[in-house]
Design an enzyme around this catalytic site. Structure first.
Site, PDB file in Angstrom:
ATOM      1  CB  SER A  17       8.773  43.630 -51.686  1.00 38.91           C
ATOM      2  OG  SER A  17       8.050  42.677 -50.939  1.00 38.91           O
ATOM      3  CG  HIS A  42       7.265  41.467 -55.527  1.00 41.12           C
ATOM      4  ND1 HIS A  42       7.425  40.692 -56.654  1.00 41.12           N
ATOM      5  CD2 HIS A  42       7.437  40.643 -54.476  1.00 41.12           C
ATOM      6  CE1 HIS A  42       7.700  39.448 -56.299  1.00 41.12           C
ATOM      7  NE2 HIS A  42       7.705  39.388 -54.978  1.00 41.12           N
ATOM      8  CG  ASP A  44       6.423  38.821 -51.330  1.00 44.84           C
ATOM      9  OD1 ASP A  44       6.785  38.084 -52.262  1.00 44.84           O
ATOM     10  OD2 ASP A  44       7.110  39.782 -50.921  1.00 44.84           O
ATOM     11  CG  MET A  46       4.050  34.693 -47.750  1.00 44.07           C
ATOM     12  SD  MET A  46       5.142  35.247 -46.430  1.00 44.07           S
ATOM     13  CE  MET A  46       6.173  36.410 -47.341  1.00 44.07           C
ATOM     14  CG  HIS A  75       6.542  35.589 -55.035  1.00 42.85           C
ATOM     15  ND1 HIS A  75       7.662  35.832 -54.267  1.00 42.85           N
ATOM     16  CD2 HIS A  75       6.598  34.267 -55.358  1.00 42.85           C
ATOM     17  CE1 HIS A  75       8.358  34.723 -54.120  1.00 42.85           C
ATOM     18  NE2 HIS A  75       7.721  33.762 -54.764  1.00 42.85           N
ATOM     19  CG  MET A  77       6.440  32.811 -51.754  1.00 40.85           C
ATOM     20  SD  MET A  77       7.477  33.755 -50.612  1.00 40.85           S
ATOM     21  CE  MET A  77       6.671  35.347 -50.735  1.00 40.85           C
ATOM     22  CG  MET A 146      12.785  32.934 -53.968  1.00 42.11           C
ATOM     23  SD  MET A 146      11.919  34.523 -53.801  1.00 42.11           S
ATOM     24  CE  MET A 146      12.195  34.907 -52.070  1.00 42.11           C
ATOM     25  CG  ASP A 184      11.770  38.908 -53.532  1.00 43.58           C
ATOM     26  OD1 ASP A 184      12.266  39.701 -52.710  1.00 43.58           O
ATOM     27  OD2 ASP A 184      10.609  38.474 -53.431  1.00 43.58           O
TER      28      ASP A 184
END
Length: 226
Positions: A17, A42, A44, A46, A75, A77, A146, A184
């Site tokens: 990540s 990965h 993330d 946000m 991912h 979010m 998660m 994760d």
């Protein structure tokens, strides 16, 4: 576009990540884990609303696409994933994972992503009933569990996560479809063994890899443990 993410195949994959990488030397960190045997990267994303943090955008994915051969596991979010589908697909994402708890119609979002030719995942928070994924299982290539509360790296692994993974693995098995089961949060050499035994086959690890003295060694230890 064509996704580099294959159908689930029974192998165990590790996806470092980048949220936990050193942004000052991100390129070097990516090269290290790629050489060490990382399977995916990965990323993330946000929005500061769905979770109380801001992170990466399409520009990072575009840069990664030019400089690494690893598949990009993005991912989202975010409250409204529909707004992000086209920008991240054009940037080079190979898989987009959206949250079941997002405000958009998740089934519709999944169909939009598939229509663009890339893989699609659905993630659930630790306090979301695992049975809530049943209506979308037929539309997904991956379920992301998660094992911490989303928003920040470096959190402790939640002890209830393995049981949730076992339950979701049972639901996936009933579909008779090749669906990845990703986990994760708090993944290290010790917890990797627990979640793989519970049924996970993609391990997202951030802090355990990038905060280690040697990220390559840490990644290999997680692979060996799983």
């Amino acid at each position: 576009m064509t996704s580099k993410i294959p159908p689930a195949n029974g192998k165990i994959y590790v996806a470092p990540s980048l949220l936990s990488a050193d942004l000052w030397q991100l390129g070097q960190d990516v090269q290290r884990v790629e050489l060490a045997g990382a399977d995916w990267l990965h990323v993330d994303v946000m929005d500061g609303h769905f979770v109380p943090n801001l992170s990466f955008g399409p520009a990072l994915v575009r840069s990664l696409k030019k400089n690494t051969s690893l598949p990009l596991d993005v991912h989202l979010m975010v409250e409204h994933p529909a707004r992000f589908i086209e920008p991240f697909t054009k940037a080079g994402a190979d898989l987009l994972t959206v949250h079941l708890e997002a405000q958009d119609d998740v089934k519709d979002v999944l169909k939009q992503i598939h229509a663009l030719g890339i893989k699609v995942g659905v993630s659930i928070k630790p306090d979301t009933d695992v049975r809530s994924i049943i209506p979308v299982l037929e539309e997904t290539d991956l379920i992301l569990v998660m094992s911490v509360y989303p928003g920040f790296g470096g959190q402790e692994f939640l002890p209830e996560a393995p049981e949730r993974i076992r339950q979701i693995r049972q639901l996936i098995t009933k579909t008779n479809r090749p669906v990845w089961l990703e986990v994760d949060g708090g993944i290290n050499a010790q917890t990797a063994r627990e979640v793989v035994q519970a049924g996970a086959d993609v391990l997202v690890a951030g802090n355990a890899i990038f905060s280690a003295k040697d990220p390559a060694v840490a990644l290999k230890q997680i692979k060996q443990a799983s």
